[in-house]
Structure formats: C-alpha cells, structure tokens
Design a protein around this motif. Structure first.
Motif, PDB file in Angstrom:
ATOM      1  N   ASN A   1       0.821  -0.948   0.064  1.00  0.00           N
ATOM      2  CA  ASN A   1       0.094  -0.056   0.131  1.00  0.00           C
ATOM      3  C   ASN A   1       0.787   1.289   0.087  1.00  0.00           C
ATOM      4  OD1 ASN A   1      -2.344  -1.655   0.036  1.00  0.00           O
ATOM      5  ND2 ASN A   1      -2.373  -1.446   2.299  1.00  0.00           N
ATOM      6  N   PHE A   2       1.896   1.253   0.770  1.00  0.00           N
ATOM      7  CA  PHE A   2       2.716   2.330   0.703  1.00  0.00           C
ATOM      8  C   PHE A   2       3.503   2.636  -0.594  1.00  0.00           C
ATOM      9  CE2 PHE A   2       6.476   4.270   3.553  1.00  0.00           C
ATOM     10  CZ  PHE A   2       6.216   5.632   3.092  1.00  0.00           C
ATOM     11  N   LEU A   3       3.938   1.480  -1.447  1.00  0.00           N
ATOM     12  CA  LEU A   3       4.347   1.526  -2.832  1.00  0.00           C
ATOM     13  C   LEU A   3       3.143   2.083  -3.553  1.00  0.00           C
ATOM     14  CD1 LEU A   3       6.209  -1.880  -3.348  1.00  0.00           C
ATOM     15  CD2 LEU A   3       7.097   0.487  -3.480  1.00  0.00           C
ATOM     16  N   LYS A   4       2.033   1.533  -3.577  1.00  0.00           N
ATOM     17  CA  LYS A   4       0.836   2.123  -4.162  1.00  0.00           C
ATOM     18  C   LYS A   4       0.633   3.506  -4.178  1.00  0.00           C
ATOM     19  CE  LYS A   4      -2.807  -0.708  -4.238  1.00  0.00           C
ATOM     20  NZ  LYS A   4      -4.072  -1.352  -3.946  1.00  0.00           N
ATOM     21  N   ASN A   5       0.968   4.093  -3.146  1.00  0.00           N
ATOM     22  CA  ASN A   5       0.587   5.583  -2.787  1.00  0.00           C
ATOM     23  C   ASN A   5       1.689   6.399  -3.317  1.00  0.00           C
ATOM     24  OD1 ASN A   5      -1.926   5.325  -1.367  1.00  0.00           O
ATOM     25  ND2 ASN A   5      -0.785   5.345   0.606  1.00  0.00           N
TER      26      ASN A   5
ATOM     27  N   ILE B   1      11.064   4.375  -3.957  1.00  0.00           N
ATOM     28  CA  ILE B   1      10.174   3.121  -4.150  1.00  0.00           C
ATOM     29  C   ILE B   1      11.351   1.944  -3.860  1.00  0.00           C
ATOM     30  CG2 ILE B   1       9.522   1.616  -6.287  1.00  0.00           C
ATOM     31  CD1 ILE B   1       8.407   4.172  -7.569  1.00  0.00           C
ATOM     32  N   SER B   2      12.556   2.163  -4.303  1.00  0.00           N
ATOM     33  CA  SER B   2      13.631   1.213  -3.840  1.00  0.00           C
ATOM     34  C   SER B   2      13.608   0.902  -2.324  1.00  0.00           C
ATOM     35  CB  SER B   2      15.042   1.499  -4.361  1.00  0.00           C
ATOM     36  OG  SER B   2      16.114   0.759  -3.992  1.00  0.00           O
ATOM     37  N   SER B   3      13.660   1.963  -1.755  1.00  0.00           N
ATOM     38  CA  SER B   3      13.709   1.750  -0.107  1.00  0.00           C
ATOM     39  C   SER B   3      12.555   1.008   0.427  1.00  0.00           C
ATOM     40  CB  SER B   3      13.902   3.137   0.370  1.00  0.00           C
ATOM     41  OG  SER B   3      14.643   3.946   0.125  1.00  0.00           O
ATOM     42  N   ILE B   4      11.383   1.365  -0.118  1.00  0.00           N
ATOM     43  CA  ILE B   4      10.045   0.694   0.184  1.00  0.00           C
ATOM     44  C   ILE B   4      10.176  -0.693  -0.304  1.00  0.00           C
ATOM     45  CG2 ILE B   4       7.550   0.366   0.240  1.00  0.00           C
ATOM     46  CD1 ILE B   4       7.813   3.577  -0.704  1.00  0.00           C
ATOM     47  N   LEU B   5      10.578  -0.953  -1.386  1.00  0.00           N
ATOM     48  CA  LEU B   5      10.637  -2.492  -1.825  1.00  0.00           C
ATOM     49  C   LEU B   5      11.539  -3.234  -1.143  1.00  0.00           C
ATOM     50  CD1 LEU B   5       9.345  -4.339  -4.205  1.00  0.00           C
ATOM     51  CD2 LEU B   5      11.362  -3.339  -5.691  1.00  0.00           C
TER      52      LEU B   5
END
Length: 304
Positions: free
Chosen positions: A147-151, A165-169
């Motif tokens: 969900n964080f990525l989606k936002n 995005i890389s950090s979240i992933l």
C-alpha cells in the motif's frame, strides 16, 4: 496440446495484453488479481516476463501467476523472476479475493543499491514451486508495504522516485526473506535446483575475474559443474527459462553489463568489455545493441 508462449518485455506491455490501463510509472504496477483475467483465451498461453512478480494469494483468490498451481489454505506469497516460463491458473470463487499482484522491472532500480541485490533474494528462484505461507499478521505487514508503494507510484515520477520506491521495496523484500528463511532450508534449495547452481556458478566466475582471464564460460564447463550432459542441461533450461545454456550465459552478461554501465567507478567501454570476456570492445558493443537496441554509451547516458 502444446501451449503457445508469449514473451512480454515490459510492465506496460503486460497491462496492455490484459486489457488494463497504462501504469502511472512504466516500471511498476500493483494489481488486484481479479483484474488480470479479461479473456479466457489468455489461459491458453504460457508467458515469459522480463520483470519480477510477487503475488499474495489467499484461499479465495482466483487468478495466480506461477510455475504450478498452488494449494492456498491461508495466505501465501509466491515470486517469479525474469525469463521464467509461467502460466496463469484459474479456479472458481471470484468474489472475495484479498490478494494483490506486484509487477516491477529491474530497470526501475538500476540507479539504486537494490539493483545489485536482487539476485540475493533466493525466493525469486524459479525452482521454488511452493509459496511462502503467511500468518494473518505477516500478510498485514507485507500488504502495508504494498500500500505504501501504491501511494508512491501514484505520484508524479521525479528524481527521488526510484530511491523512495527502492527503499520501500527493499523493506518488503527483507520481510519476505525473513518469512522465507523460516519456512525453507536455503542450502537444500541451492543444492537441489539446477538453475540456482548455474546462477551461483556465473556469479562466482565473474567475482573471481574469470571472464576477463579465461573468457566467457563454455557450455561444457557449466554442464560439468552441474554434472549433466550439455544437451540435457540445455533442455532443462529451455523448459524452465525459455533459454538454452548459451542464451542463459548471454542473459547473465547482459544484466551484469547494465549494472557496470551505471557503476560509479565509471568503467570505459573497453574496460567493461574485457571484464565481461570480450576480446574486442566492438564485439561487446554489437552484442549489447543487439539485445537492448542501444549502444553501451547510449544506455549509460539515458536518464530515469
């Protein structure tokens, strides 16, 4: 009856094939599983994707990307990496799925440290025909990352996007690594699956500078390493990855060259060519352009 194999190179092409809208970010998309199947005819094909997928599927989810059909009693995560032969399975119960499908291309990450770490996440290995079982709490945690990525990917793409995005992933993948190590014996996986052994061989061959010292490894060398005949090895790789042994070696060289072209050490094209086993730089440039449509210099200069 032999199934046709469709080769899909980008996330955008995947969404177009399945009748879905263009992604806001062309390198990554998050889908509800029910959105994937628009036509029953899509079940008649196998697919080779040039990007990674992560699927969360519960016992009510009807569509799933994978090597085999899975038996989902609670919730499970499953993973695919580029160049695997995949299919989309379909079961009944279409109305209450809580799962999701994350698609991402490695090009999104090539200016980030995660780009070179992807091969370290063993759950992407083609041979793992079983998903990672998750508790309700674990499903919640990994879905929070999604969900964080989606936002984030809904926002306008800017110079910070790839890093964020890389950090979240990476947080999400590290959680998956925890779940994976809890469930599987990594050593048994590496010892028992041919593609894992070949990946390890090529990685070690490169790290020991054998590409530059001895040239590109021969098919016979790899066949001997995994204790199989060259023809049998190529048959296995063709079935599981869509590539014969020579093509698989070339794929490794191509992905490594992409990484080196963006390396902060800024290798010259000649240095890079010799590092990857090419006797002459123009041979490497010709190889790279045939695979990517760009010269090495054009690839290095492009901005994301």
């Amino acid at each position: 009856m032999k199934r046709d194999i469709k080769h899909i190179k980008t996330v955008s092409e995947f969404l177009k094939t399945f009748g879905l809208e263009e992604p806001n970010n062309p390198f990554i998309s998050i889908l509800h599983p029910l959105a994937i199947l628009k036509s029953k005819s899509l079940l008649e094909h196998d697919y080779i994707l040039d990007f990674y997928t992560i699927t969360l599927k519960d016992n009510t989810c009807s569509h799933f990307l994978g090597k085999k059909k899975f038996n989902f009693e609670e919730g499970e995560l499953a993973f695919t990496k580029p160049n695997q032969v995949l299919n989309i399975s379909s079961i009944d119960q279409l109305n209450t799925s809580k799962g999701w499908v994350l698609l991402f291309h490695s090009d999104l990450l090539k200016s980030t440290p995660l780009f070179n770490k992807l091969s370290d996440y063993r759950f992407f290995d083609y041979s793992i025909n079983q998903g990672i079982s998750l508790s309700t709490n674990e499903q919640k945690r990994v879905t929070e990352c999604v969900n964080f990525l989606k936002n984030e990917i809904m926002l306008t793409f800017d110079k910070h996007s790839s890093v964020v995005i890389s950090s979240i992933l990476e947080v999400m993948l590290n959680l998956c690594n925890r779940f994976f190590e809890r469930q599987f014996d990594k050593k048994a996986i590496e010892d028992n699956y041919i593609v894992s052994k070949i990946d390890a061989f090529l990685k070690l061959y490169y790290e020991n500078n054998l590409f530059s010292e001895k040239g590109v490894p021969e098919v016979n060398q790899i066949a001997t390493y995994v204790n199989l005949s060259p023809n049998y090895l190529s048959n296995i790789l063709k079935k599981e990855t869509g590539k014969n042994t020579k093509d698989y070696i070339n794929y490794f060289i191509l992905e490594k060259s992409k990484s080196l072209l963006l390396n902060k050490q800024d290798y010259s094209i000649s240095e890079l060519a010799f590092k990857l086993g090419f006797n002459y730089p123009h041979y490497f440039s010709r190889f790279f352009k045939s695979k990517t449509g760009k010269t090495p210099l054009e690839y290095r200069k492009q901005e994301y």
